[in-house]
Design a protein around this motif. Sequence first.
Motif, PDB file in Angstrom:
ATOM      1  N   SER A 365      36.778   6.748  20.220  1.00 53.82           N
ATOM      2  CA  SER A 365      37.037   6.997  21.579  1.00 53.82           C
ATOM      3  C   SER A 365      38.205   6.569  22.318  1.00 53.82           C
ATOM      4  O   SER A 365      39.426   5.914  22.101  1.00 53.82           O
ATOM      5  N   SER A 367      38.758   5.447  24.717  1.00 53.58           N
ATOM      6  CA  SER A 367      38.322   4.459  25.372  1.00 53.58           C
ATOM      7  C   SER A 367      37.245   3.563  24.946  1.00 53.58           C
ATOM      8  O   SER A 367      35.968   3.604  25.488  1.00 53.58           O
ATOM      9  N   ALA A 368      37.575   2.753  24.382  1.00 56.32           N
ATOM     10  CA  ALA A 368      36.925   1.708  23.704  1.00 56.32           C
ATOM     11  C   ALA A 368      35.715   1.085  24.312  1.00 56.32           C
ATOM     12  O   ALA A 368      34.657   0.798  24.962  1.00 56.32           O
ATOM     13  N   LEU A 372      37.779   4.930  32.120  1.00 52.93           N
ATOM     14  CA  LEU A 372      38.517   6.825  32.921  1.00 52.93           C
ATOM     15  C   LEU A 372      39.287   6.324  33.399  1.00 52.93           C
ATOM     16  O   LEU A 372      40.523   6.275  33.578  1.00 52.93           O
ATOM     17  N   MET A 392      27.033  15.422  32.475  1.00 54.08           N
ATOM     18  CA  MET A 392      28.295  14.483  33.125  1.00 54.08           C
ATOM     19  C   MET A 392      28.024  15.466  34.832  1.00 54.08           C
ATOM     20  O   MET A 392      28.146  14.532  36.270  1.00 54.08           O
TER      21      MET A 392
ATOM     22  N   ASP B 139      32.525   2.769  23.209  1.00 54.29           N
ATOM     23  CA  ASP B 139      33.297   4.328  23.543  1.00 54.29           C
ATOM     24  C   ASP B 139      32.268   4.048  25.298  1.00 54.29           C
ATOM     25  O   ASP B 139      31.803   4.252  25.274  1.00 54.29           O
ATOM     26  N   ASN B 140      33.359   4.189  26.119  1.00 53.10           N
ATOM     27  CA  ASN B 140      33.562   3.889  27.249  1.00 53.10           C
ATOM     28  C   ASN B 140      34.635   5.660  28.114  1.00 53.10           C
ATOM     29  O   ASN B 140      35.598   5.117  28.525  1.00 53.10           O
ATOM     30  N   THR B 141      33.789   6.884  26.884  1.00 50.51           N
ATOM     31  CA  THR B 141      34.120   7.629  27.362  1.00 50.51           C
ATOM     32  C   THR B 141      33.415   8.620  28.613  1.00 50.51           C
ATOM     33  O   THR B 141      32.446   8.891  28.004  1.00 50.51           O
ATOM     34  N   GLY B 142      33.224   7.902  29.827  1.00 48.56           N
ATOM     35  CA  GLY B 142      32.397   9.142  30.898  1.00 48.56           C
ATOM     36  C   GLY B 142      30.712   8.558  30.519  1.00 48.56           C
ATOM     37  O   GLY B 142      30.545   7.219  30.257  1.00 48.56           O
ATOM     38  N   TYR B 143      30.082   9.665  31.088  1.00 42.98           N
ATOM     39  CA  TYR B 143      28.918   8.613  31.722  1.00 42.98           C
ATOM     40  C   TYR B 143      28.064   8.517  30.130  1.00 42.98           C
ATOM     41  O   TYR B 143      28.144   9.524  28.890  1.00 42.98           O
ATOM     42  N   ASP B 144      26.935   7.286  30.056  1.00 44.36           N
ATOM     43  CA  ASP B 144      26.320   7.651  28.416  1.00 44.36           C
ATOM     44  C   ASP B 144      25.290   8.367  28.616  1.00 44.36           C
ATOM     45  O   ASP B 144      24.245   7.617  28.220  1.00 44.36           O
ATOM     46  N   LEU B 145      25.600   9.715  28.251  1.00 44.37           N
ATOM     47  CA  LEU B 145      24.176  10.626  27.784  1.00 44.37           C
ATOM     48  C   LEU B 145      22.959  10.270  26.744  1.00 44.37           C
ATOM     49  O   LEU B 145      21.386  10.631  26.994  1.00 44.37           O
ATOM     50  N   GLN B 147      21.362   7.862  26.752  1.00 43.86           N
ATOM     51  CA  GLN B 147      20.827   7.014  27.361  1.00 43.86           C
ATOM     52  C   GLN B 147      19.644   7.654  27.924  1.00 43.86           C
ATOM     53  O   GLN B 147      17.970   7.006  27.609  1.00 43.86           O
ATOM     54  N   LEU B 148      20.159   8.185  28.583  1.00 43.65           N
ATOM     55  CA  LEU B 148      18.768   9.037  29.069  1.00 43.65           C
ATOM     56  C   LEU B 148      17.643   9.393  27.863  1.00 43.65           C
ATOM     57  O   LEU B 148      16.344   9.713  28.303  1.00 43.65           O
TER      58      LEU B 148
END
Lengths: 415, 415
Positions: A365, A367-368, A372, A392, B139-145, B147-148
């Motif tokens: 990743s 960005s861990a 962003l 998204m 992993d913080n790249t965008g929304y955590d899809l 989870q939905l």
Amino acid sequence: MTMCTCVWFKQYSNERNLAVNPQGGNTGLVGGSVPVFDEIILSTALMNQVISFDSVSGILVCQAGCILENLNRYLEELDFIMPLDLGAKGSCHIGGNVATNAGGLRLLRYGSLRGTVLGLEVVLANGSVLNCLASLRKDNTGYDLKQLFIGSEGTLGVITAVCILCPRKPMAVNLAFLGCQSFSQILETFTTCKRMLGEILSAYEFMDDRCMKLVVSHLKLSNPVTESPFFILIETSGSNSTHDQEKLNNFLECVMASGLVTDGTVATDDKKIKTLWALRERITEALTYDGYVFKYDISLPVEKLYDLVIDTRVRLGRSAKNVVGYGHLGDGNLHLNITAESYSHSLLDAIEPFVYEWTAKYSGSISAEHGLGFKKKHYIQYSKPWEAVLLMQQFKAMLDPKGILNPYKTLPSSS
Amino acid sequence: MTMCTCVWFKQYSNERNLAVNPQGGNTGLVGGSVPVFDEIILSTALMNQVISFDSVSGILVCQAGCILENLNRYLEELDFIMPLDLGAKGSCHIGGNVATNAGGLRLLRYGSLRGTVLGLEVVLANGSVLNCLASLRKDNTGYDLKQLFIGSEGTLGVITAVCILCPRKPMAVNLAFLGCQSFSQILETFTTCKRMLGEILSAYEFMDDRCMKLVVSHLKLSNPVTESPFFILIETSGSNSTHDQEKLNNFLECVMASGLVTDGTVATDDKKIKTLWALRERITEALTYDGYVFKYDISLPVEKLYDLVIDTRVRLGRSAKNVVGYGHLGDGNLHLNITAESYSHSLLDAIEPFVYEWTAKYSGSISAEHGLGFKKKHYIQYSKPWEAVLLMQQFKAMLDPKGILNPYKTLPSSS
């Protein structure tokens, strides 16, 4: 305060198309909490009240603007702690922590906010309040909407209150600071550590010798062990100090005898624990004294973690002053930092997209834990497939059709 | 297999408007995995392969149709375990576990699937594959899809592969089975237990004397302690058997001396551990021998947990055969079960909406871990505000515009 936020959105932002930049402690590293053009800053600073705490379940409900360190201090008096801890704790807000899905130093032990955050109150772009502030450990009634707001950097809604599960304050904390000859030995020590320390392991951090040189030379800290290519910081937190020290000693004897670790020191008292943690926690500060800093926050399969530092060092050669690697090894999270006398466009071109391509090659990743924000939104495709980015963008369009919530952040423009 | 699923959706379901009912082990309790009208069952049974396991990080990647118990057996040989365990483990599929956000017996220790599931592969209604199968802790790249899709009961997409973080197999497991005189003493014992057992506590279950009578009379199990109004089962899992037993003994001495607990027995060997667990795990089975069973799975603030059982018992009087309460007290999760000679509409009317209204009054969840499925979708408003339900319906419409994914489940119809 939540009502003020709603009225604001209803009467101003939404009707008049005024864009808003939600801001907590403004400690982020990717420009997520600063306006880009003419957005109005919506600060959570005055929403700083604890709403409730239940000492049987350990469930805390508070407003979004509470400072992390204040919450931790409040809980410590009740024999609990916050499930997260990070360098910026003195000024970051819990709302911002949740909005950016902050990781930090306790993730290895207490897991991510996706598990510990039990409920959220969120103001949507149309001014309505989404009350998902349940104080329950389990709730399987419909989709878990709050998850969408965790880590979305204020682009889908403004978090106004948080419900979070807090662990008991550990009765005993111990620290070991060790020297290690190779990265493969760091990994083997980690496996041994998980086996022998098990449930009391609360941090497994590493730093390379370049980091040590920087904190020693710029901050005048002392290296407590002999020079080594790598250093490991291990923390244990448990409920019985005798048991914990015995486990730690058994582990240390084992890794010393097998040669995995070549030198080490242990701390059980608060003062020495803080001194040793400072070596790891103050690396960021030491870097700022070294010149201009290019910062990268990468997740990789642990086996590959340090290869990126080596390859970057080889690639940049003498054009960089220092290429250093440190981070939360237990979480597979590397902080790769590159310093130079001053900012240089050609150096940036040599680093990017190289670092991102390297990371993508090993399914990492880019960005861990930093998010962003504004600075890294265009690199999302290195870690997410286009179908995911498209989805998204659809969520964003649905929840914020006028694009008034923290615009120009997190996602590349859909047009 | 994933490709087959995609082709199926592209060539049949989506184009021809054929509705699909994804089905794993079909062990759910709310009718989420059975067709209502003419839906075609899409079984995950043949998708039963482990894709990879990394023994440094403990990260497992596998297909959705793997049976939970088989995965656990596979991991145990490598000195790891699955982070979840439930009664239906012998037949439930990991894909179904994730789709229903299963809770179970290990949640207290290892947290919910929202924290341990690291990645998912999902086939969407339009036949495209959403690959969010990252094997990273952060992993913080965008929304955590992903989870939905966790807990959405197959109404937003079909989960085809899962990446999950697995803990090491504990080296020592101990069990204590205790008798207790009142529910408030159960709570006080829980607080003491969290303080004294801390990091090794892995289960805190309770059952009332009616449950005990049922397992004794219908299944011929023996009650190992003296008759008491309540029973507690405490499990510890740790890395050092001497330390764990010492902690458990100290705790037992403390609660016995203070009178919180009036009788108890301890097990350290596998056979006795299984015998004691059976008293708690086989309550469901014992209930089926008692007549028709009305089942409720409720989350409440722990202090209120047993009041619902008492109030229901008073309300139903002699019209019910047995009103029993048991469950995962450590998670605030009550299983309220009511038996009668046979199904009766008037008895159902006396129970519902009473139980749901009572739960809503104390901000509980009317489905802690079972989900809503077909049977409970109309009761969602007892635990979620209408703004939340509206938003869920919008997500459903966006991801499944033709309504072909597990229709008539989870959400009330939006019209």
